[in-house]
Design an enzyme around this catalytic site. Structure first.
Site, short mmCIF file in Angstrom:
data_model
loop_
_atom_site.label_atom_id
_atom_site.label_comp_id
_atom_site.label_asym_id
_atom_site.label_seq_id
_atom_site.Cartn_x
_atom_site.Cartn_y
_atom_site.Cartn_z
N LYS A 49 0.84 -1.20 0.00
CA LYS A 49 0.00 0.00 0.00
C LYS A 49 0.87 1.26 0.00
O LYS A 49 0.56 2.23 -0.70
CB LYS A 49 -0.93 -0.02 1.22
CG LYS A 49 -2.00 -1.09 1.13
CD LYS A 49 -2.68 -1.38 2.45
CE LYS A 49 -3.68 -2.52 2.32
NZ LYS A 49 -4.24 -2.96 3.60
N GLN A 93 -4.75 -1.59 9.84
CA GLN A 93 -4.59 -2.91 9.25
C GLN A 93 -5.13 -3.98 10.21
O GLN A 93 -4.74 -4.04 11.37
CB GLN A 93 -3.11 -3.18 8.95
CG GLN A 93 -2.83 -4.49 8.25
CD GLN A 93 -3.35 -4.52 6.82
OE1 GLN A 93 -3.27 -3.53 6.11
NE2 GLN A 93 -3.88 -5.66 6.40
N ASP A 116 -11.42 2.87 4.55
CA ASP A 116 -11.97 1.56 4.17
C ASP A 116 -13.44 1.42 4.54
O ASP A 116 -14.00 0.32 4.50
CB ASP A 116 -11.16 0.43 4.82
CG ASP A 116 -11.26 -0.87 4.03
OD1 ASP A 116 -11.77 -0.84 2.89
OD2 ASP A 116 -10.83 -1.91 4.55
#
Length: 284
Positions: A49, A93, A116
């Site tokens: 990422k 994460q 997200d």
């Protein structure tokens, strides 16, 4: 023989567009990724990422914390990122260590920086949509958004199709099922312990596998010509496998995504796209 859908190619078209848009911006979008612990797979994902951000010109900040980090300390770090004007998107994460409550942490991220789309407010916002959602202008969970874009990149019409989603996680299975329904599919959600799983999956014009169990989906479970999307990631030694028996299912399906190189690149592309979207919303 199935058409193999290359997520690398499709995602590159998306990231090239993002790079062009970012190049025209005076202020560059900023993404912070927070990783707690030393899970090797998570480190690989986070590094990928970070590299993707650099490639398109997005400012990237990687925060690596030890597995012993307390929940309170992590919440303090998130609070600082919420207040940081250089950061438009925050990604924590997952998974987190067992002593940290994921729901508490995800809810602590400012919804305006929730890249997200895992904050309860953002989930409620997209799940209450009744009209067809515009993927380009909507904040949606990265992997499910990427799955829909990958399917639609072929010109395949989702509306009216029967879709079977195997996997019911809040990260992938449930939001993917919602987006398929939003686009007019009739959706059945299963899991690895569903009775008569073979019979259920066989009804699907579209089959999405997102459980995390190698070769869970076999060729005798797939309808001839079905669109098969493999979201599974199963690491065995140095190899990565999906949930679908790729070689055998390829002989039956109409379309199939490989692992690696299918959904994974699309997830990262959607992360960049969402970061750009949040930056545009916070700095119009």
């Amino acid at each position: 023989m199935a058409i193999i859908l290359d997520g690398v190619v499709v995602s590159h078209m998306i990231t090239s567009s993002i790079k062009n848009q970012v190049a025209k911006m005076e202020r560059k979008p900023g993404l912070a990724v927070v990783l707690v612990g030393d899970d090797p797979a998570s480190h690989i994902y986070v590094n990928a990422k970070e590299e993707a951000c650099h490639e398109v010109g997005i400012y990237s900040r990687k925060i690596i914390l030890p597995a012993t980090t307390s929940e309170m300390s992590l919440l303090d770090d998130i609070k600082r990122l919420n207040a940081d004007a250089a950061i438009d998107g925050i990604l924590v994460q997952l998974p987190l260590p067992d002593h940290i409550d994921e729901a508490t942490v995800l809810a602590a991220v400012d919804p305006r920086k929730d890249v997200d789309c895992l904050h309860p407010d953002n989930i409620a916002k997209y799940r209450t949509q009744t009209e067809k959602i515009d993927l380009e202008s909507s904040l949606l969970p990265c992997t499910p958004k990427g799955i829909i874009k990958l399917i639609e990149s072929t010109g395949y019409e989702i509306e009216g199709k029967k879709a079977v989603v195997v996997g019911r996680s809040f990260l992938i299975g449930k939001p993917t099922a919602f987006l398929l329904e939003n686009r007019g599919a009739v959706v059945t959600v299963c899991h690895s312990q569903t009775a008569n799983l073979k019979e259920e999956v066989l009804t699907g014009d579209i089959a999405i596998a997102a459980v995390g169990k190698k070769d869970l989906i076999t060729a005798d479970m797939i309808k001839l010509g079905a669109f098969v999307v493999d979201v599974g990631t199963n690491r065995i030694g140095d190899q990565v496998y999906g949930d679908v028996d790729f070689e055998k299912v390829s002989e039956v399906a109409g379309y199939i995504t490989p692992v690696p190189g299918g959904v994974g690149p699309m997830t990262i592309a959607m992360l960049l796209e969402n970061t750009l979207l949040l930056a545009e919303q916070s700095h119009p």
